[in-house]
Design a protein around this motif. Structure first.
Motif, PDB file in Angstrom:
ATOM      1  N   GLY A  63       0.781  -1.232   0.000  1.00 21.25           N
ATOM      2  CA  GLY A  63       0.000   0.000   0.000  1.00 21.25           C
ATOM      3  C   GLY A  63       0.809   1.275   0.000  1.00 21.25           C
ATOM      4  O   GLY A  63       0.245   2.367   0.068  1.00 21.25           O
ATOM      5  N   LEU A  64       2.148   1.167  -0.108  1.00 17.61           N
ATOM      6  CA  LEU A  64       2.980   2.366  -0.078  1.00 17.61           C
ATOM      7  C   LEU A  64       2.689   3.259  -1.276  1.00 17.61           C
ATOM      8  O   LEU A  64       2.672   4.490  -1.163  1.00 17.61           O
ATOM      9  N   GLY A 112      -7.632   0.228  -4.641  1.00 14.12           N
ATOM     10  CA  GLY A 112      -7.530  -1.186  -4.300  1.00 14.12           C
ATOM     11  C   GLY A 112      -7.252  -1.380  -2.827  1.00 14.12           C
ATOM     12  O   GLY A 112      -7.309  -0.438  -2.030  1.00 14.12           O
ATOM     13  N   ASN A 113      -6.965  -2.603  -2.449  1.00  9.59           N
ATOM     14  CA  ASN A 113      -6.642  -2.918  -1.055  1.00  9.59           C
ATOM     15  C   ASN A 113      -5.728  -4.140  -1.010  1.00  9.59           C
ATOM     16  O   ASN A 113      -5.374  -4.721  -2.036  1.00  9.59           O
ATOM     17  N   ARG A 114      -5.356  -4.545   0.187  1.00 12.25           N
ATOM     18  CA  ARG A 114      -4.432  -5.657   0.359  1.00 12.25           C
ATOM     19  C   ARG A 114      -5.007  -6.977  -0.143  1.00 12.25           C
ATOM     20  O   ARG A 114      -4.274  -7.880  -0.531  1.00 12.25           O
ATOM     21  N   GLU A 115      -6.328  -7.109  -0.109  1.00 11.64           N
ATOM     22  CA  GLU A 115      -6.947  -8.363  -0.504  1.00 11.64           C
ATOM     23  C   GLU A 115      -7.003  -8.538  -2.018  1.00 11.64           C
ATOM     24  O   GLU A 115      -6.646  -9.590  -2.554  1.00 11.64           O
ATOM     25  N   VAL A 116      -7.414  -7.512  -2.736  1.00  9.90           N
ATOM     26  CA  VAL A 116      -7.602  -7.642  -4.186  1.00  9.90           C
ATOM     27  C   VAL A 116      -6.434  -7.079  -5.000  1.00  9.90           C
ATOM     28  O   VAL A 116      -6.346  -7.306  -6.200  1.00  9.90           O
ATOM     29  N   CYS A 120      -3.874   9.667 -13.266  1.00  9.89           N
ATOM     30  CA  CYS A 120      -2.414   9.686 -13.065  1.00  9.89           C
ATOM     31  C   CYS A 120      -1.792  10.946 -13.651  1.00  9.89           C
ATOM     32  O   CYS A 120      -2.027  11.287 -14.810  1.00  9.89           O
ATOM     33  N   VAL A 121      -0.998  11.644 -12.848  1.00 10.68           N
ATOM     34  CA  VAL A 121      -0.313  12.858 -13.303  1.00 10.68           C
ATOM     35  C   VAL A 121       1.127  12.554 -13.721  1.00 10.68           C
ATOM     36  O   VAL A 121       1.889  13.457 -14.050  1.00 10.68           O
ATOM     37  N   LYS A 122       1.488  11.287 -13.695  1.00  9.00           N
ATOM     38  CA  LYS A 122       2.784  10.805 -14.182  1.00  9.00           C
ATOM     39  C   LYS A 122       3.958  11.464 -13.468  1.00  9.00           C
ATOM     40  O   LYS A 122       4.967  11.810 -14.083  1.00  9.00           O
ATOM     41  N   CYS A 123       3.826  11.625 -12.175  1.00 12.17           N
ATOM     42  CA  CYS A 123       4.893  12.241 -11.393  1.00 12.17           C
ATOM     43  C   CYS A 123       6.000  11.252 -11.046  1.00 12.17           C
ATOM     44  O   CYS A 123       7.115  11.646 -10.714  1.00 12.17           O
ATOM     45  N   GLY A 124       5.681   9.960 -11.074  1.00 14.68           N
ATOM     46  CA  GLY A 124       6.677   8.940 -10.775  1.00 14.68           C
ATOM     47  C   GLY A 124       6.880   8.652  -9.304  1.00 14.68           C
ATOM     48  O   GLY A 124       7.789   7.900  -8.939  1.00 14.68           O
ATOM     49  N   ALA A 125       6.038   9.225  -8.437  1.00  9.61           N
ATOM     50  CA  ALA A 125       6.203   9.013  -7.005  1.00  9.61           C
ATOM     51  C   ALA A 125       6.047   7.542  -6.626  1.00  9.61           C
ATOM     52  O   ALA A 125       6.795   7.007  -5.810  1.00  9.61           O
ATOM     53  N   CYS A 126       5.075   6.863  -7.229  1.00  8.48           N
ATOM     54  CA  CYS A 126       4.857   5.447  -6.928  1.00  8.48           C
ATOM     55  C   CYS A 126       6.022   4.596  -7.422  1.00  8.48           C
ATOM     56  O   CYS A 126       6.466   3.658  -6.745  1.00  8.48           O
ATOM     57  N   PHE A 127       6.544   4.936  -8.595  1.00  7.48           N
ATOM     58  CA  PHE A 127       7.673   4.204  -9.187  1.00  7.48           C
ATOM     59  C   PHE A 127       8.895   4.310  -8.286  1.00  7.48           C
ATOM     60  O   PHE A 127       9.605   3.323  -8.056  1.00  7.48           O
ATOM     61  N   ASP A 128       9.151   5.509  -7.764  1.00 11.47           N
ATOM     62  CA  ASP A 128      10.310   5.726  -6.898  1.00 11.47           C
ATOM     63  C   ASP A 128      10.128   5.078  -5.533  1.00 11.47           C
ATOM     64  O   ASP A 128      11.107   4.639  -4.911  1.00 11.47           O
ATOM     65  N   CYS A 160       8.192   2.327  -4.692  1.00 11.93           N
ATOM     66  CA  CYS A 160       8.051   0.867  -4.659  1.00 11.93           C
ATOM     67  C   CYS A 160       9.408   0.184  -4.497  1.00 11.93           C
ATOM     68  O   CYS A 160      10.328   0.386  -5.281  1.00 11.93           O
ATOM     69  N   LYS A 161       9.520  -0.660  -3.474  1.00  7.18           N
ATOM     70  CA  LYS A 161      10.777  -1.353  -3.173  1.00  7.18           C
ATOM     71  C   LYS A 161      10.868  -2.714  -3.844  1.00  7.18           C
ATOM     72  O   LYS A 161      11.880  -3.411  -3.724  1.00  7.18           O
ATOM     73  N   PHE A 162       9.811  -3.105  -4.556  1.00  6.17           N
ATOM     74  CA  PHE A 162       9.761  -4.463  -5.099  1.00  6.17           C
ATOM     75  C   PHE A 162       9.714  -4.477  -6.630  1.00  6.17           C
ATOM     76  O   PHE A 162       9.547  -5.535  -7.226  1.00  6.17           O
ATOM     77  N   GLY A 163       9.873  -3.311  -7.253  1.00  8.60           N
ATOM     78  CA  GLY A 163       9.856  -3.251  -8.708  1.00  8.60           C
ATOM     79  C   GLY A 163       8.523  -3.605  -9.325  1.00  8.60           C
ATOM     80  O   GLY A 163       8.462  -4.103 -10.451  1.00  8.60           O
ATOM     81  N   ALA A 164       7.449  -3.376  -8.567  1.00  7.15           N
ATOM     82  CA  ALA A 164       6.120  -3.744  -9.046  1.00  7.15           C
ATOM     83  C   ALA A 164       5.485  -2.682  -9.936  1.00  7.15           C
ATOM     84  O   ALA A 164       4.508  -2.960 -10.634  1.00  7.15           O
ATOM     85  N   ILE A 165       6.026  -1.450  -9.892  1.00  5.00           N
ATOM     86  CA  ILE A 165       5.480  -0.379 -10.728  1.00  5.00           C
ATOM     87  C   ILE A 165       6.226  -0.395 -12.061  1.00  5.00           C
ATOM     88  O   ILE A 165       7.449  -0.294 -12.125  1.00  5.00           O
ATOM     89  N   GLU A 166       5.473  -0.524 -13.132  1.00  9.81           N
ATOM     90  CA  GLU A 166       6.055  -0.603 -14.463  1.00  9.81           C
ATOM     91  C   GLU A 166       5.828   0.717 -15.189  1.00  9.81           C
ATOM     92  O   GLU A 166       4.724   1.269 -15.157  1.00  9.81           O
ATOM     93  N   LYS A 167       6.888   1.219 -15.804  1.00 12.24           N
ATOM     94  CA  LYS A 167       6.807   2.479 -16.550  1.00 12.24           C
ATOM     95  C   LYS A 167       7.083   2.197 -18.013  1.00 12.24           C
ATOM     96  O   LYS A 167       8.107   1.640 -18.383  1.00 12.24           O
ATOM     97  N   LYS A 168       6.117   2.554 -18.889  1.00 15.80           N
ATOM     98  CA  LYS A 168       6.280   2.313 -20.323  1.00 15.80           C
ATOM     99  C   LYS A 168       6.184   3.630 -21.075  1.00 15.80           C
ATOM    100  O   LYS A 168       5.446   4.519 -20.685  1.00 15.80           O
TER     101      LYS A 168
END
Length: 306
Positions: free
Chosen positions: A262-263, A275-279, A288-296, A298-306
């Motif tokens: 949830g970070l 979303g939530n932890r379950e789904v 999305c304003v494409k700021c990249g905050a979520c990408f930066d 995420c510690k698990f590489g789960a955010i994909e940027k294309k």
């Protein structure tokens, strides 16, 4: 000398200020690199200096090696050394083990040299043949995360800012090209824009009054020549393969890699992640304003940027 007055009466021409050098004496202006060469040439002789480099490009050259290399800094190399030697032996190779894409030489007015010319000797003649210049001695190494449309736009923006505005080819042409590149980078360009860029480049190179206007098109000319595919991707597919052009970026969450901490939700300033932890979590592309905050974050590489 005089100029004709309004009624045909000669009017005295105002005197021009006298041009004076340092301390009122005749003065020769050279750059620091030229002056630094003089003592050793005087000490060892012209034949010694001419023995370094190539037949037509004598001596050494100082470059500011920077970009995506492990070792960056000022380097002095003999003329005729290859780009490969500079990038891999002096520069230590590409940072983060990425793939070399291109090398840009000559500063903002220089051209982009693709990887297939990596064994080209670095001298005035060969750089000119490749559509680049020695210029101010800049040497920027690029990898696959660099977008050639964005690179051309960046350097052209500098030249437009530096233009004195005296001649129309540079003043108007530079601005027009910057506008076209900006539209392409936003995904609203059209195929005709490539021909427009080529025509404006040719006009600026032939008709500009000084070296700035004549060489400002170099980054555009060289990137279109060697990387036209990237221009077409931006125009036809609205896609920036390097993930650099913000307006064309798309962020998504790879469910298999997501740990559902949830970070990303907490750092998103636009509330675009739901979303939530379950789904699990998803990113709303419209919000999305494409700021990249979520990408930066995420510690698990789960955010994909294309």
């Amino acid at each position: 000398a005089s100029i004709e007055g309004k009624r045909g009466t000669p009017t005295p021409r105002p005197p021009y200020p006298a041009v004076k050098g340092l301390w009122g004496k005749p003065t020769v202006i050279n750059n620091v690199e030229t002056l630094a060469n003089l003592p050793v040439i005087l000490h060892r002789g012209g034949d010694w200096f001419a023995g370094i480099g190539t037949e037509k490009s004598k001596g050494t050259k100082v470059f500011a090696l920077t970009g995506k290399v492990r070792n960056s800094g000022l380097i002095e190399v003999p003329m005729g050394i290859t780009l490969r030697e500079i990038v891999y032996e002096i520069g230590g190779g590409i940072a983060n083990d990425r793939q070399l894409k291109a090398v840009q030489t000559g500063g903002p007015s220089g051209g982009v040299i693709p990887i297939e010319f990596l064994d080209t000797p670095v001298d005035y003649e060969n750089l000119q043949k490749l559509g680049s210049i020695m210029g101010s001695g800049g040497m920027i190494v690029m990898d696959e995360t660099d977008c050639m449309v964005d690179i051309a736009k960046f350097y052209l923006g500098f030249c437009v800012e530096e233009s004195c505005g005296k001649c129309a080819p540079c003043r108007i042409g530079g601005y027009q090209m910057l506008d076209i590149l900006t539209r392409i980078s936003k995904g609203v360009g059209e195929l005709k824009d490539i021909d427009r860029l080529k025509n404006i480049c040719a006009a600026m190179q032939r008709a500009s009054l000084c070296g700035l206007g004549q060489t400002a098109p170099n980054p555009v000319v060289s990137t279109i020549k060697h990387y036209e595919r990237e221009y077409l991707e931006h125009i036809e597919h609205k896609r920036c393969a390097a993930g650099t052009c913000v307006d064309l970026m798309q962020y998504s969450i790879k469910d298999a890699a997501c740990k559902r901490c949830g970070l990303c939700v907490r750092v998103c300033p636009a509330g675009a992640i739901s979303g939530n932890r379950e789904v699990g979590y998803t990113i709303d592309a419209e919000k999305c304003v494409k700021c990249g905050a979520c990408f930066d974050a995420c510690k698990f590489g789960a955010i994909e940027k294309k």
